[in-house]
Design a protein around this motif. Structure first.
Motif, PDB file in Angstrom:
ATOM      1  N   PHE A 190       0.071   8.957  10.937  1.00 47.12           N
ATOM      2  CA  PHE A 190       0.846   8.667   9.734  1.00 47.12           C
ATOM      3  C   PHE A 190       0.397   9.667   8.666  1.00 47.12           C
ATOM      4  CE2 PHE A 190      -0.118   3.984  11.001  1.00 47.12           C
ATOM      5  CZ  PHE A 190       0.671   4.110  12.136  1.00 47.12           C
ATOM      6  N   VAL A 191       1.324  10.408   8.145  1.00 45.40           N
ATOM      7  CA  VAL A 191       1.029  11.347   7.064  1.00 45.40           C
ATOM      8  C   VAL A 191       1.514  10.676   5.782  1.00 45.40           C
ATOM      9  CG1 VAL A 191       1.350  13.680   6.180  1.00 45.40           C
ATOM     10  CG2 VAL A 191       1.302  13.271   8.658  1.00 45.40           C
ATOM     11  N   VAL A 192       0.569  10.277   4.954  1.00 46.84           N
ATOM     12  CA  VAL A 192       0.853   9.392   3.821  1.00 46.84           C
ATOM     13  C   VAL A 192       0.636  10.126   2.502  1.00 46.84           C
ATOM     14  CG1 VAL A 192       0.272   7.210   2.722  1.00 46.84           C
ATOM     15  CG2 VAL A 192       0.101   7.429   5.218  1.00 46.84           C
ATOM     16  N   ASN A 193       1.646  10.118   1.657  1.00 47.61           N
ATOM     17  CA  ASN A 193       1.531  10.679   0.313  1.00 47.61           C
ATOM     18  C   ASN A 193       0.932   9.604  -0.594  1.00 47.61           C
ATOM     19  OD1 ASN A 193       2.211  11.448  -2.464  1.00 47.61           O
ATOM     20  ND2 ASN A 193       3.379  13.110  -1.508  1.00 47.61           N
ATOM     21  N   THR A 194      -0.333   9.771  -0.927  1.00 43.20           N
ATOM     22  CA  THR A 194      -1.052   8.729  -1.669  1.00 43.20           C
ATOM     23  C   THR A 194      -0.505   8.535  -3.077  1.00 43.20           C
ATOM     24  OG1 THR A 194      -2.723  10.388  -2.255  1.00 43.20           O
ATOM     25  CG2 THR A 194      -3.173   9.001  -0.344  1.00 43.20           C
ATOM     26  N   LYS A 195      -0.050   9.597  -3.723  1.00 37.93           N
ATOM     27  CA  LYS A 195       0.500   9.470  -5.079  1.00 37.93           C
ATOM     28  C   LYS A 195       1.776   8.645  -5.077  1.00 37.93           C
ATOM     29  CE  LYS A 195      -1.389  13.483  -7.499  1.00 37.93           C
ATOM     30  NZ  LYS A 195      -1.064  14.718  -8.272  1.00 37.93           N
ATOM     31  N   GLU A 196       2.605   8.876  -4.058  1.00 36.27           N
ATOM     32  CA  GLU A 196       3.859   8.126  -3.981  1.00 36.27           C
ATOM     33  C   GLU A 196       3.603   6.646  -3.729  1.00 36.27           C
ATOM     34  OE1 GLU A 196       6.999   9.210  -4.641  1.00 36.27           O
ATOM     35  OE2 GLU A 196       5.944  11.003  -5.315  1.00 36.27           O
ATOM     36  N   LEU A 197       2.623   6.339  -2.866  1.00 33.82           N
ATOM     37  CA  LEU A 197       2.307   4.932  -2.622  1.00 33.82           C
ATOM     38  C   LEU A 197       1.703   4.277  -3.864  1.00 33.82           C
ATOM     39  CD1 LEU A 197       0.940   4.518   1.028  1.00 33.82           C
ATOM     40  CD2 LEU A 197       3.210   4.022   0.126  1.00 33.82           C
ATOM     41  N   GLU A 198       0.905   5.032  -4.604  1.00 35.38           N
ATOM     42  CA  GLU A 198       0.304   4.488  -5.830  1.00 35.38           C
ATOM     43  C   GLU A 198       1.372   4.095  -6.851  1.00 35.38           C
ATOM     44  OE1 GLU A 198      -2.387   7.475  -7.177  1.00 35.38           O
ATOM     45  OE2 GLU A 198      -3.831   7.123  -5.547  1.00 35.38           O
ATOM     46  N   LYS A 199       2.455   4.854  -6.884  1.00 38.68           N
ATOM     47  CA  LYS A 199       3.555   4.525  -7.808  1.00 38.68           C
ATOM     48  C   LYS A 199       4.119   3.137  -7.519  1.00 38.68           C
ATOM     49  CE  LYS A 199       5.173   9.297  -8.463  1.00 38.68           C
ATOM     50  NZ  LYS A 199       6.295  10.239  -8.190  1.00 38.68           N
ATOM     51  N   HIS A 200       4.065   2.758  -6.242  1.00 36.67           N
ATOM     52  CA  HIS A 200       4.602   1.452  -5.827  1.00 36.67           C
ATOM     53  C   HIS A 200       3.489   0.423  -5.651  1.00 36.67           C
ATOM     54  CE1 HIS A 200       8.642   3.129  -5.071  1.00 36.67           C
ATOM     55  NE2 HIS A 200       8.009   4.196  -4.611  1.00 36.67           N
ATOM     56  N   ASN A 201       2.259   0.821  -5.981  1.00 37.95           N
ATOM     57  CA  ASN A 201       1.107  -0.072  -5.858  1.00 37.95           C
ATOM     58  C   ASN A 201       0.979  -0.627  -4.439  1.00 37.95           C
ATOM     59  OD1 ASN A 201      -1.191  -1.344  -6.909  1.00 37.95           O
ATOM     60  ND2 ASN A 201      -0.062  -3.227  -7.386  1.00 37.95           N
ATOM     61  N   LEU A 202       1.109   0.287  -3.449  1.00 34.81           N
ATOM     62  CA  LEU A 202       1.060  -0.107  -2.039  1.00 34.81           C
ATOM     63  C   LEU A 202      -0.153   0.495  -1.345  1.00 34.81           C
ATOM     64  CD1 LEU A 202       4.817   0.246  -1.013  1.00 34.81           C
ATOM     65  CD2 LEU A 202       3.518  -1.880  -1.326  1.00 34.81           C
ATOM     66  N   PRO A 203      -0.747  -0.228  -0.369  1.00 32.17           N
ATOM     67  CA  PRO A 203      -1.902   0.293   0.370  1.00 32.17           C
ATOM     68  C   PRO A 203      -1.465   1.312   1.430  1.00 32.17           C
ATOM     69  CG  PRO A 203      -1.294  -1.837   1.237  1.00 32.17           C
ATOM     70  CD  PRO A 203      -0.391  -1.598   0.044  1.00 32.17           C
ATOM     71  N   ILE A 204      -2.419   2.098   1.866  1.00 30.65           N
ATOM     72  CA  ILE A 204      -2.162   3.060   2.948  1.00 30.65           C
ATOM     73  C   ILE A 204      -2.100   2.304   4.274  1.00 30.65           C
ATOM     74  CG2 ILE A 204      -3.135   5.014   4.230  1.00 30.65           C
ATOM     75  CD1 ILE A 204      -4.467   5.878   1.596  1.00 30.65           C
ATOM     76  N   PRO A 205      -1.036   2.456   5.064  1.00 33.97           N
ATOM     77  CA  PRO A 205      -0.966   1.763   6.360  1.00 33.97           C
ATOM     78  C   PRO A 205      -2.009   2.312   7.324  1.00 33.97           C
ATOM     79  CG  PRO A 205       0.850   3.319   6.149  1.00 33.97           C
ATOM     80  CD  PRO A 205       0.155   3.298   4.819  1.00 33.97           C
ATOM     81  N   LYS A 206      -2.622   1.412   8.081  1.00 37.98           N
ATOM     82  CA  LYS A 206      -3.670   1.809   9.022  1.00 37.98           C
ATOM     83  C   LYS A 206      -3.286   1.566  10.478  1.00 37.98           C
ATOM     84  CE  LYS A 206      -6.657   2.893   5.775  1.00 37.98           C
ATOM     85  NZ  LYS A 206      -7.076   4.312   5.557  1.00 37.98           N
ATOM     86  N   THR A 207      -2.298   0.706  10.687  1.00 31.06           N
ATOM     87  CA  THR A 207      -1.911   0.334  12.050  1.00 31.06           C
ATOM     88  C   THR A 207      -0.399   0.454  12.206  1.00 31.06           C
ATOM     89  OG1 THR A 207      -1.488  -2.014  11.598  1.00 31.06           O
ATOM     90  CG2 THR A 207      -3.778  -1.376  12.048  1.00 31.06           C
ATOM     91  N   TYR A 208       0.044   0.481  13.465  1.00 27.34           N
ATOM     92  CA  TYR A 208       1.491   0.468  13.720  1.00 27.34           C
ATOM     93  C   TYR A 208       2.123  -0.777  13.110  1.00 27.34           C
ATOM     94  CZ  TYR A 208       0.697   4.088  17.323  1.00 27.34           C
ATOM     95  OH  TYR A 208       0.351   5.227  17.989  1.00 27.34           O
ATOM     96  N   ARG A 209       1.417  -1.903  13.205  1.00 30.10           N
ATOM     97  CA  ARG A 209       1.954  -3.168  12.685  1.00 30.10           C
ATOM     98  C   ARG A 209       2.141  -3.116  11.172  1.00 30.10           C
ATOM     99  NH1 ARG A 209       4.226  -5.940  16.883  1.00 30.10           N
ATOM    100  NH2 ARG A 209       2.820  -5.951  18.691  1.00 30.10           N
ATOM    101  N   ASP A 210       1.293  -2.361  10.497  1.00 31.93           N
ATOM    102  CA  ASP A 210       1.446  -2.233   9.044  1.00 31.93           C
ATOM    103  C   ASP A 210       2.801  -1.625   8.679  1.00 31.93           C
ATOM    104  OD1 ASP A 210      -1.042  -3.290   8.511  1.00 31.93           O
ATOM    105  OD2 ASP A 210      -2.029  -1.344   8.280  1.00 31.93           O
ATOM    106  N   LEU A 211       3.294  -0.716   9.514  1.00 36.24           N
ATOM    107  CA  LEU A 211       4.528   0.003   9.192  1.00 36.24           C
ATOM    108  C   LEU A 211       5.764  -0.893   9.129  1.00 36.24           C
ATOM    109  CD1 LEU A 211       4.138   3.262  11.337  1.00 36.24           C
ATOM    110  CD2 LEU A 211       3.626   2.951   8.898  1.00 36.24           C
ATOM    111  N   ILE A 212       5.697  -2.079   9.735  1.00 42.35           N
ATOM    112  CA  ILE A 212       6.885  -2.947   9.726  1.00 42.35           C
ATOM    113  C   ILE A 212       6.833  -3.988   8.599  1.00 42.35           C
ATOM    114  CG2 ILE A 212       7.328  -2.614  12.181  1.00 42.35           C
ATOM    115  CD1 ILE A 212       6.123  -5.362  12.732  1.00 42.35           C
ATOM    116  N   LYS A 213       5.835  -3.870   7.725  1.00 44.47           N
ATOM    117  CA  LYS A 213       5.780  -4.780   6.579  1.00 44.47           C
ATOM    118  C   LYS A 213       6.950  -4.469   5.635  1.00 44.47           C
ATOM    119  CE  LYS A 213       0.766  -5.467   6.740  1.00 44.47           C
ATOM    120  NZ  LYS A 213      -0.530  -5.230   6.065  1.00 44.47           N
TER     121      LYS A 213
END
Length: 352
Positions: free
Chosen positions: A142-165
Motif C-alpha cells: 500500500f503506497v499511502v499519502n500521509t498528508k492526504e490521510l491526515e486531512k481526513h483524520n484517518l489512520p494508515i491501513p496496515k492490513t488487507y482488511r483495513d482497506l475495506i473499512k
C-alpha cells in the motif's frame, strides 16, 4: 556495337562477382565486427528500460534491440496471437504467471541460459531445459499519502482488511489484474490466502472503496505520490522510489503477507531462432544485468544476492512474501480474470 555490348556485359559480371565476394567475406551476424537485430517484447517500466538497454549495448554493441513495450497482459496476448507467425525473438521482464500462459499455448522454446543454476528455485522454471527464468520479484504494497490521510483524520491501513473499512470509500486506486501483473498477483494472493469464496466477498467490499482501476502496476503509486488519491495498491519498490523523490508517502507491506510475482525472460518459439537471442538471455541474468535490476527492485533472483535489508524496508523483503504456487495460479488465471472482469471492470480507466 558488339565491342560495347561485350564490355558492358563483362562489367556487369565483374560487379556481380565483387558483390558476391563482399557478402561471403563479411562477418557472421552477431559475430565480432558484425551486426544483427533482435525484437524484444517487454513489460519492464519505461523509466527503467533505458539503463537496462544501455547496459546491454555496452556488453554487445554489435546487436541492435528493437524494443516493444506494453503491459504484461498485452504482451502475452500478442505472443499467443502471433503463434503461427512470431514477431518477437525474446521476452524480457514479463510476469511469470502470465508468461506461463504463453508456455501452455506452446509459444515458448525451452532454453536454460548460462548461469540459470544461480537463480533461486522458486524464481525459475523447474523443468530442464527451462521455459523461463526470473530476474527480479515484486510484491504488493500500500503506497499511502500521509498528508492526504491526515486531512481526513484517518489512520494508515496496515492490513488487507483495513482497506475495506467504509472510511476509505473512494480513496483507493488499484491495478486492473487483466492488464497489470501487479493487479493479478494481488488478486491471486487473496484467493490463496482465504480461498475463492471468501476472497470474492472481500473484493466485492473493496470495490466499494475503489475509485479507479489502472492499467499499470506502478501508476497507483505515482497517483498516491501526486496526492490524486490517498492510497495506491502497487508494488513496494515503486512506492519506495517515489518516497525517495520527496513525496509524503508511507509504504506498507500488508501484515497478512504480500502477493508477488517474478519478472521473467523466455525464448520465443519460431522456425529460425537467432543465436543472438540466446546470447541476450545469457546476458540478462549476469551480475551486470542484476546490478541494474537491483536499482529498481529490492528482490533479485540470484541465490548469492542479499545480505543487507534494502533501504525503505523494515525487514528482509523475501520474508514478507506469501507462499505462491505460480504454476497453479497461471492455470487458473483465465477463470479468475473472467470473474473479475464481470464483477469490477466498470471502474477501469479507459485504455489508450
Amino acid at each position: 556495337m558488339k565491342k560495347w555490348y561485350s564490355a558492358f556485359l563483362a562489367g556487369v559480371l565483374l560487379l556481380s562477382v565483387l558483390a558476391g565476394c563482399g557478402q561471403s567475406s563479411s562477418p557472421a551476424a552477431g559475430g565480432k565486427g558484425g551486426s544483427s537485430e533482435l525484437t524484444v517484447y517487454t513489460a519492464l517500466e519505461d523509466d527503467q528500460l533505458k539503463a537496462y538497454v544501455d547496459a546491454f549495448k555496452k556488453a554487445h554493441p554489435e546487436i541492435k534491440l528493437n524494443i516493444v513495450r506494453d503491459s504484461t497482459g498485452v504482451i502475452v496476448a500478442k505472443l499467443i496471437a502471433e503463434k503461427d507467425n512470431p514477431q518477437a525473438d525474446v521476452v524480457w521482464g514479463t510476469a511469470a504467471t502470465e508468461l506461463l500462459g504463453a508456455e501452455f499455448q506452446g509459444v515458448l522454446e525451452p532454453y536454460s541460459p548460462k548461469g540459470i543454476e544461480r537463480i533461486l528455485p522458486e524464481f525459475r522454471d523447474s523443468k530442464e531445459p527451462a521455459h523461463w527464468g526470473g530476474i527480479d520479484a515484486f510484491e504488493t504494497a500500500f503506497v499511502v499519502n500521509t498528508k492526504e490521510l491526515e486531512k481526513h483524520n484517518l489512520p494508515i491501513p496496515k492490513t488487507y482488511r483495513d482497506l475495506i473499512k467504509p472510511e476509505y470509500k473512494g480513496m483507493i486506486v488499484m491495478p486492473n489484474p487483466s492488464s497489470s501483473g501487479t493487479g493479478f498477483f494481488t488478486v491471486s494472493a487473496w484467493i490463496q490466502l482465504w480461498g475463492e469464496e471468501e476472497a470474492w466477498k472481500y473484493m466485492d467490499k473493496l470495490h466499494e472503496n475503489i475509485a479507479l482501476y489502472t492499467h499499470s502496476g506502478s501508476k497507483p503509486a505515482k497517483m498516491a505520490a501526486a496526492g490524486e488519491y490517498p492510497i495506491g495498491i502497487s508494488f513496494g519498490y515503486r512506492g519506495i522510489t517515489e518516497k525517495k523523490k520527496g513525496a509524503p508517502l508511507e509504504v506498507v507491506f500488508p501484515e497478512e503477507g504480500a502477493g508477488w510475482d517474478v519478472e521473467a525472460n523466455a525464448l520465443v518459439k519460431k522456425k529460425q531462432i537467432k543465436p543472438e537471442a540466446k546470447l541476450f538471455l545469457d546476458w540478462a541474468i549476469t551480475d551486470e544485468a542484476m546490478k541494474e535490476y537491483n536499482k529498481n527492485f529490492a528482490i533479485i533472483t540470484l541465490s548469492s544476492a542479499g545480505g543487507t535489508i534494502p533501504e525503505g524496508y523494515t525487514k528482509d523483503p523475501k520474508s514478507q512474501l506469501i507462499q505462491n504456487d505460480l504454476s497453479k495460479v497461471a492455470k487458473e488465471r483465465p477463470k479468475i480474470l473472467a470473474e473479475w472482469d464481470k464483477r469490477f471492470s466498470t471502474k477501469s480507466e479507459p485504455k489508450n
